[in-house]
Design a protein around this motif. Structure first.
Motif, PDB file in Angstrom:
ATOM      1  N   UNK A  54       6.187   7.944   5.278  1.00 22.59           N
ATOM      2  CA  UNK A  54       5.845   7.342   3.984  1.00 22.59           C
ATOM      3  C   UNK A  54       6.951   7.583   2.966  1.00 22.59           C
ATOM      4  N   UNK A  55       7.531   8.780   2.989  1.00 20.83           N
ATOM      5  CA  UNK A  55       8.651   9.062   2.065  1.00 20.83           C
ATOM      6  C   UNK A  55       9.846   8.184   2.400  1.00 20.83           C
ATOM      7  N   UNK A  56      10.096   7.972   3.694  1.00 22.72           N
ATOM      8  CA  UNK A  56      11.196   7.085   4.089  1.00 22.72           C
ATOM      9  C   UNK A  56      10.945   5.668   3.585  1.00 22.72           C
ATOM     10  N   UNK A  57       9.675   5.213   3.634  1.00 26.03           N
ATOM     11  CA  UNK A  57       9.344   3.888   3.102  1.00 26.03           C
ATOM     12  C   UNK A  57       9.632   3.806   1.612  1.00 26.03           C
ATOM     13  N   UNK A  85       2.706  -2.678  -5.081  1.00 25.10           N
ATOM     14  CA  UNK A  85       1.757  -2.745  -3.967  1.00 25.10           C
ATOM     15  C   UNK A  85       2.182  -1.822  -2.828  1.00 25.10           C
ATOM     16  N   UNK A  86       3.483  -1.748  -2.550  1.00 20.44           N
ATOM     17  CA  UNK A  86       3.970  -0.825  -1.525  1.00 20.44           C
ATOM     18  C   UNK A  86       3.700   0.628  -1.921  1.00 20.44           C
ATOM     19  N   UNK A  87       3.818   0.919  -3.220  1.00 18.46           N
ATOM     20  CA  UNK A  87       3.505   2.278  -3.683  1.00 18.46           C
ATOM     21  C   UNK A  87       2.048   2.629  -3.390  1.00 18.46           C
ATOM     22  N   UNK A  88       1.154   1.670  -3.639  1.00 18.72           N
ATOM     23  CA  UNK A  88      -0.271   1.909  -3.340  1.00 18.72           C
ATOM     24  C   UNK A  88      -0.474   2.123  -1.838  1.00 18.72           C
ATOM     25  N   UNK A  89       0.206   1.308  -1.026  1.00 20.50           N
ATOM     26  CA  UNK A  89       0.074   1.444   0.431  1.00 20.50           C
ATOM     27  C   UNK A  89       0.592   2.790   0.909  1.00 20.50           C
ATOM     28  N   UNK A  90       1.744   3.227   0.357  1.00 20.88           N
ATOM     29  CA  UNK A  90       2.313   4.519   0.766  1.00 20.88           C
ATOM     30  C   UNK A  90       1.398   5.669   0.373  1.00 20.88           C
ATOM     31  N   UNK A  91       0.828   5.610  -0.835  1.00 25.81           N
ATOM     32  CA  UNK A  91      -0.076   6.677  -1.272  1.00 25.81           C
ATOM     33  C   UNK A  91      -1.339   6.695  -0.398  1.00 25.81           C
TER      34      UNK A  91
END
Length: 431
Positions: A54-57, A85-91
């Protein structure tokens, strides 16, 4: 989301995206530190592979956003929406492997919603809310509970409270440090939009004035031609030639008619209807001297002083609109200071600094505060106050600016700053 049609608005989106990049780098650093503390110091086993993925993303999202900022001017607002939206997905992914909703850091979803509400238009903001609710539902339905060591299992609620305190402090600091800066960017964007709308309204006003002036000039052409013919007929009558006083009056009438026809031609030229002639090629000194000589002849030899400190002469293309607005300012100065007006020309680098100075009463404060606004005049005439309005807009279209103020010894000074490149004749060609 925000349309990016105007450069000022695009700059605001760029600043917001740069701010989110900084926030995301802090998030990556903070999460690495959290993993180190929880997994290493607190000895709580964490699934390192999905968390580091997730950090790599997040790192890849930041690199992609940086690429968008450097190489693109369009689509930035959509990239901003996609990044959030990607931030929400990563969290969601990270919380899935670290306890789900039981993790106190689930409150970080609120920060994403607040940022989206400030940066995006309503439809996109509600999409962010829907995405957050979906993420919460997924975490409620399926998540991997943390395997706490035996020493921490008995104090699980205290551990949750400590995590909640850290999460609250983190959200509070980020809201103050970053959301306030986002709000400032939005205020600057709104100010830029207001300026664009004001400029469009002023330019529309100028177009309507130009149409009116052009129509008036066409209407005046016929009676002026008739007057010119009548004056010439009168001067050709033998019985009138013997009357010396009347002959002098006829000469004055002929001069006045000729001046009126010149003014009408200037109006038509400014409106783009001037007999198909190309713009006049001249030099800076001839252009300024011609303006000074014209107004000396019109108002008297002792009225207008011309101080030429421009330096080496250059070839330029005479702009009829520029000549007209300069003449308007001189005319206004002579109205309030009929005994003396000074025209000063100087060169400041690649800029012409042209100042008009008078001994009149000066500008009231409200005129200086609203410099360039139409119909602001102290003369009390209907339709007055257009001289400075036209001057400001003509100079602005040429890339220059106007400064006005009052002199300590009395009177006013209007200074026009005009880039020489706006009127310079192409290099290598003679005027």
């Amino acid at each position: 989301m925000i349309p990016a049609s105007a450069p000022e608005v695009t700059d605001a989106v760029r600043r917001n995206m740069a701010l989110l990049i900084q926030l995301r780098w802090l998030a990556v650093g903070g999460q690495l530190l959290t993993i180190l503390v929880v997994h290493g110091m607190m000895e709580i086993p964490l699934p390192l592979a999905p968390l580091l993925a997730a950090l790599l993303l997040l790192v890849l999202i930041n690199l992609g956003t940086l690429y968008m900022l450097k190489g693109h001017d369009t689509g930035l607002e959509y990239a901003l929406f996609a990044a959030l939206l990607f931030d929400i997905a990563a969290l969601t992914w990270q919380l899935h492997f670290t306890g789900g909703l039981a993790n106190p850091f689930a409150a970080l979803f609120l920060l994403q919603v607040v940022i989206g509400a400030m940066l995006l238009r309503p439809s996109a903001s509600w999409t962010m809310v829907a995405a957050t609710l979906c993420a919460l539902a997924i975490l409620a339905a399926d998540s991997v509970p943390l395997a706490l060591p035996p020493g921490l299992q008995d104090d699980e609620f205290s551990l949750y409270l400590q995590g909640s305190f850290v999460c609250f402090a983190l959200i509070a600091v980020l809201l103050v440090a970053f959301v306030t800066r986002i709000a400032r960017n939005l205020r600057e964007r709104d100010s830029a939009l207001a300026s664009i709308r004001q400029r469009a309204a002023e330019e529309d006003h100028i177009v309507r004035m130009g149409l009116l002036a052009s129509g008036a000039a066409h209407e005046l052409g016929t009676p002026l031609a008739t007057l010119s013919v009548l004056v010439n007929d009168f001067r050709a009558m033998p019985e009138l030639k013997a009357m010396k006083d009347l002959d002098a009056d006829l000469s004055d009438m002929e001069t006045a008619v000729h001046r009126c026809k010149t003014i009408v031609s200037g109006i038509l030229m400014s409106a783009g209807e001037a007999r198909g002639e190309a713009p006049e090629r001249t030099t800076m000194r001839a252009f300024l001297t011609g303006i000074a000589d014209e107004w000396r002849e019109a108002r008297g030899l002792g009225v207008l002083e011309f101080h030429d400190r421009f330096g080496a002469d250059i070839a330029i293309v005479s702009d009829p609109a520029l000549r007209q607005v300069i003449g308007n300012v001189i005319d206004n100065a002579i109205d309030v200071s009929p005994d003396w007006v000074r025209l000063e020309a100087a060169r400041e680098g690649d800029t012409l600094a042209l100042s008009i100075v008078d001994h009149g009463p000066g500008f009231p404060d409200e005129i200086l505060e609203g410099l360039g606004k139409p119909y602001r005049s102290t003369k009390g005439r209907p339709g007055g106050g257009l001289g400075l309005f036209l001057l400001v807009n003509v100079l602005r279209k040429l890339g220059g600016e106007v400064r006005a103020g009052n002199r300590e010894g009395g009177g006013a000074r209007v200074t026009m700053l005009l880039p020489l490149a706006a009127i310079a004749y192409p290099a290598g060609e003679k005027a």
